[in-house]
Scaffold this active site. Sequence first.
Site, PDB file in Angstrom:
ATOM      1  N   ASP A   1       0.739  -1.286  -0.118  1.00  0.00           N
ATOM      2  CA  ASP A   1       0.041  -0.057  -0.044  1.00  0.00           C
ATOM      3  C   ASP A   1       1.163   1.207  -0.039  1.00  0.00           C
ATOM      4  O   ASP A   1       1.332   1.671   1.082  1.00  0.00           O
ATOM      5  CB  ASP A   1      -1.001   0.077   1.338  1.00  0.00           C
ATOM      6  CG  ASP A   1      -2.033   1.228   1.207  1.00  0.00           C
ATOM      7  OD1 ASP A   1      -1.688   1.993   0.516  1.00  0.00           O
ATOM      8  OD2 ASP A   1      -2.800   1.143   2.073  1.00  0.00           O
TER       9      ASP A   1
ATOM     10  N   GLU B   1       1.225   4.385   0.167  1.00  0.00           N
ATOM     11  CA  GLU B   1       0.580   5.758   0.800  1.00  0.00           C
ATOM     12  C   GLU B   1       1.507   6.390   1.929  1.00  0.00           C
ATOM     13  O   GLU B   1       2.109   5.371   2.633  1.00  0.00           O
ATOM     14  CB  GLU B   1      -0.938   5.639   1.104  1.00  0.00           C
ATOM     15  CG  GLU B   1      -1.860   5.330  -0.015  1.00  0.00           C
ATOM     16  CD  GLU B   1      -3.202   5.038   0.639  1.00  0.00           C
ATOM     17  OE1 GLU B   1      -3.977   6.052   0.293  1.00  0.00           O
ATOM     18  OE2 GLU B   1      -3.724   4.208   1.106  1.00  0.00           O
TER      19      GLU B   1
END
Length: 305
Positions: free
Chosen positions: A164, A166
């Site tokens: 992920d 982010e």
Amino acid sequence: MFILVRSRARRAALALAAVAALAFGTTTMTSATAAAAPAKQGPTSVAYVEVNNNSMLNVGKYTLANGGGNVFDVAVIFAANINYDTDTKAAYLSFNENVQRVLDNAATQIRPLQQKGIKVVLSVLGNHQGAGFANFPSQQAASAFAKQLSDTVTKYGLDGIDFDDEYAEYGNNGTGQPNDSSFVHLVTALRANMPDKIISLYNIGPAATRLSYGGVDVSSTFDYAWNPYYGSWQVPGIALPKSKLSPAAVEIGGTSQSTAADLARRTVSEGYGVYLTYNLDGADRTADVSAFTRELYGSDAVYTP
């Protein structure tokens, strides 16, 4: 369609970001032998759990009224972090106290799910320190981090890793900006380390757009890829068959039941093989879950506390 932009905004995770580098021991755990779950036909259902607030065991509390199969096939521990050591100038895998608690108590937090036939995967997320999957400066650095990931999977008896990309904040602490080779080297090394485990992609961030380098395309390396925007339909832009993609993404309790049902219906009608959910908590979410299981599997869900 109303698009509910992802709300996994770290909440307590940032406050609990007192983390330490993983010290790998010599004792390893092996994944529990899964009991044969009652057969079900339909897409793979995925549940992300914010372990700062909720128990992984919630994933195993939902079955199908028709046949008794598990509602969820994959449970994702959200989330470990990729941190940056400013002294060694290297990325390292880190766990806040809640993620560490789940891992240390694998016998009671992970094995019960695996024994039901549910795969348990660890999500790894940026942590505002400049380290990310897309800015390893060399193949050696990417491979070193891949080894930390695969060692963790082995040590705690997990079923895979979820990426992920982010909150990395590329450039912080003097780190580099995203480059084209980094994620390709990382995924290639991780797959070599764990050929039979799950590698999934939360389809967001610089890493998700850098899947090919030097004649190597790692798209087919992933077992799954999914849409990162809850309450919406968005086909991940990765060269995988429909059976491995989730264009639907819902936040349980945050996405309306009608939207969850519509997205599930579209998943089936358009032939996609995965349905992504986020933020399963400890409340009885039978109505929210049944909204999509009726469309995916032709059955209501049953909650067993």
